[in-house]
Design a protein around this motif. Structure first.
Motif, PDB file in Angstrom:
ATOM      1  N   TYR A 108     -85.502 -98.798  56.662  1.00 20.55           N
ATOM      2  CA  TYR A 108     -86.221 -99.818  57.627  1.00 20.55           C
ATOM      3  C   TYR A 108     -85.686 -99.584  59.233  1.00 20.55           C
ATOM      4  CZ  TYR A 108     -81.472-101.728  56.397  1.00 20.55           C
ATOM      5  OH  TYR A 108     -80.234-102.086  56.354  1.00 20.55           O
ATOM      6  N   TYR A 109     -86.499-100.320  59.955  1.00 24.47           N
ATOM      7  CA  TYR A 109     -86.084-100.206  61.399  1.00 24.47           C
ATOM      8  C   TYR A 109     -85.883-101.541  62.033  1.00 24.47           C
ATOM      9  CZ  TYR A 109     -87.781 -95.733  60.246  1.00 24.47           C
ATOM     10  OH  TYR A 109     -88.262 -94.251  59.576  1.00 24.47           O
ATOM     11  N   LEU A 110     -84.743-101.379  62.942  1.00 19.78           N
ATOM     12  CA  LEU A 110     -84.419-102.748  63.511  1.00 19.78           C
ATOM     13  C   LEU A 110     -84.815-102.387  65.061  1.00 19.78           C
ATOM     14  CD1 LEU A 110     -81.272-103.469  61.484  1.00 19.78           C
ATOM     15  CD2 LEU A 110     -83.365-104.912  61.692  1.00 19.78           C
ATOM     16  N   PHE A 111     -85.232-103.611  65.711  1.00 21.44           N
ATOM     17  CA  PHE A 111     -85.621-103.525  67.128  1.00 21.44           C
ATOM     18  C   PHE A 111     -85.108-104.716  67.757  1.00 21.44           C
ATOM     19  CE2 PHE A 111     -88.683 -99.982  66.476  1.00 21.44           C
ATOM     20  CZ  PHE A 111     -88.920-100.271  65.293  1.00 21.44           C
ATOM     21  N   TRP A 112     -85.087-104.450  69.019  1.00 25.91           N
ATOM     22  CA  TRP A 112     -84.764-105.642  70.342  1.00 25.91           C
ATOM     23  C   TRP A 112     -85.712-105.326  71.204  1.00 25.91           C
ATOM     24  CZ3 TRP A 112     -82.257-110.280  70.149  1.00 25.91           C
ATOM     25  CH2 TRP A 112     -81.302-110.402  69.199  1.00 25.91           C
ATOM     26  N   TYR A 113     -86.571-106.462  71.493  1.00 25.81           N
ATOM     27  CA  TYR A 113     -87.336-106.570  72.655  1.00 25.81           C
ATOM     28  C   TYR A 113     -87.050-107.632  73.526  1.00 25.81           C
ATOM     29  CZ  TYR A 113     -90.582-103.186  70.543  1.00 25.81           C
ATOM     30  OH  TYR A 113     -91.358-102.181  69.821  1.00 25.81           O
ATOM     31  N   LYS A 114     -87.274-107.435  74.827  1.00 29.37           N
ATOM     32  CA  LYS A 114     -87.216-108.469  75.791  1.00 29.37           C
ATOM     33  C   LYS A 114     -88.194-109.234  76.329  1.00 29.37           C
ATOM     34  CE  LYS A 114     -85.076-109.161  80.745  1.00 29.37           C
ATOM     35  NZ  LYS A 114     -84.381-108.255  81.670  1.00 29.37           N
TER      36      LYS A 114
ATOM     37  N   LEU B 113     -86.478-102.193  74.059  1.00 31.72           N
ATOM     38  CA  LEU B 113     -84.982-102.077  74.329  1.00 31.72           C
ATOM     39  C   LEU B 113     -84.370-100.884  73.470  1.00 31.72           C
ATOM     40  CD1 LEU B 113     -83.585-105.612  74.865  1.00 31.72           C
ATOM     41  CD2 LEU B 113     -84.382-104.043  76.624  1.00 31.72           C
ATOM     42  N   ILE B 114     -84.367-101.301  72.080  1.00 29.47           N
ATOM     43  CA  ILE B 114     -83.926-100.366  71.088  1.00 29.47           C
ATOM     44  C   ILE B 114     -84.398-100.340  69.854  1.00 29.47           C
ATOM     45  CG2 ILE B 114     -82.114-101.975  70.415  1.00 29.47           C
ATOM     46  CD1 ILE B 114     -79.874 -99.755  70.318  1.00 29.47           C
ATOM     47  N   ARG B 115     -84.256 -99.165  69.245  1.00 29.92           N
ATOM     48  CA  ARG B 115     -84.577 -99.018  67.660  1.00 29.92           C
ATOM     49  C   ARG B 115     -83.297 -98.466  67.033  1.00 29.92           C
ATOM     50  NH1 ARG B 115     -88.444 -94.388  65.680  1.00 29.92           N
ATOM     51  NH2 ARG B 115     -86.822 -93.267  66.712  1.00 29.92           N
ATOM     52  N   ARG B 116     -83.149 -99.062  65.698  1.00 31.76           N
ATOM     53  CA  ARG B 116     -82.127 -98.572  64.906  1.00 31.76           C
ATOM     54  C   ARG B 116     -82.829 -98.183  63.594  1.00 31.76           C
ATOM     55  NH1 ARG B 116     -79.611 -96.130  67.263  1.00 31.76           N
ATOM     56  NH2 ARG B 116     -77.209 -96.014  67.641  1.00 31.76           N
ATOM     57  N   ASN B 117     -82.275 -97.278  62.791  1.00 35.27           N
ATOM     58  CA  ASN B 117     -83.287 -96.936  61.633  1.00 35.27           C
ATOM     59  C   ASN B 117     -81.762 -97.449  60.517  1.00 35.27           C
ATOM     60  OD1 ASN B 117     -81.513 -94.594  60.521  1.00 35.27           O
ATOM     61  ND2 ASN B 117     -82.753 -93.385  62.089  1.00 35.27           N
ATOM     62  N   SER B 118     -82.139 -97.664  59.132  1.00 37.99           N
ATOM     63  CA  SER B 118     -81.213 -98.147  58.285  1.00 37.99           C
ATOM     64  C   SER B 118     -80.098 -97.191  58.029  1.00 37.99           C
ATOM     65  CB  SER B 118     -81.954 -98.650  57.087  1.00 37.99           C
ATOM     66  OG  SER B 118     -82.733 -97.617  56.722  1.00 37.99           O
ATOM     67  N   PHE B 119     -80.274 -95.770  58.276  1.00 31.91           N
ATOM     68  CA  PHE B 119     -79.398 -94.788  58.023  1.00 31.91           C
ATOM     69  C   PHE B 119     -78.520 -94.555  59.068  1.00 31.91           C
ATOM     70  CE2 PHE B 119     -81.268 -94.102  53.871  1.00 31.91           C
ATOM     71  CZ  PHE B 119     -82.799 -94.102  54.043  1.00 31.91           C
TER      72      PHE B 119
END
Lengths: 113, 114
Positions: free
Chosen positions: B32-38, B48-54
């Protein structure tokens, strides 16, 4: 860098009228998404297209339809508008193979009176 | 089912204070992928940023930092030395596998006062 372009920025329509929103994705992005954001709400997924084919469908009313054209731009058609359709409509694009994040356009603010 | 919870509806701070925006997610997918948006008052959604589960490495970008902890299913966002221009609604979002859907949290409205 080129961004997602949406037109128009603002649109005012009366109840029962129709509206067409346009979206031009970032060059080389093959996937387009439409989101609806009501006042004080988080964006809700409506529909998406990959390579001009519908790839997923969310909470899109039957009165709405959308398509992606050969040049990858997309249009969201809204008929029999209701007051509750007043919202900010976002288009986003991404590259399927590149697993890029969604890049959103500036949105179209639709007001139904 | 996927779900993102941003328990803080609204936060007010005074300029130069540090502030942390919380995000808790739920998914049974292992990828999965996690994001922050402003979303500033002008309305656009800014990535703002993307992070993957690994990748649990924390990230710092200027005054922004993100703390991803799989053990608590959290992806918190900290703004150091906040500025008035940071005033906006911040959305945390989750996507799984095919990127077709973003599941947004309800957003946290940040007010930074001079």
């Amino acid at each position: 860098a080129a961004g997602v372009i949406q037109s128009p920025r603002h649109l005012i329509k009366e109840k029962r009228e129709t509206a067409t929103l346009k979206c031009y994705p970032i060059p080389r992005h093959d996937t387009v998404y439409w989101y609806q954001q009501g006042p004080g709400q988080d964006p809700q997924f409506l529909i998406s297209f990959y390579e001009k084919m519908q790839s997923d469908k969310g909470s899109i009313p039957d009165r709405f339809s959308a398509q992606q054209f050969s040049d990858y731009h997309s249009e969201l058609n809204m008929s029999s508008l209701e007051l509750g359709d007043s919202a900010l409509y976002f288009c986003a694009s991404s590259s399927w193979t590149g697993r890029s994040p969604l890049h959103f356009g500036n949105g179209t603010r639709l007001t139904v009176t | 089912a996927q779900k993102v919870t941003q328990a803080q509806t609204e936060i007010s701070v005074v300029e130069k204070e540090d502030v942390t925006l919380d995000c808790v997610y739920e998914t049974r997918d292992t990828t999965y992928y996690l994001f922050w948006y402003k979303q500033p008052p002008s309305g656009e959604l800014v990535f703002l940023i993307r992070r993957n589960s690994f990748d649990e490495q924390n990230e710092i970008s200027g005054r922004y930092s993100w703390n991803f902890q799989k053990s608590t299913s959290s992806f918190n966002f900290t703004i150091t030395a906040s500025q008035v221009v940071d005033s906006a609604v911040y959305f945390c979002a989750l996507s799984v596998n095919n990127f077709n859907k973003f599941y947004f949290g309800s957003g946290t409205k940040l007010n930074v006062k001079p």
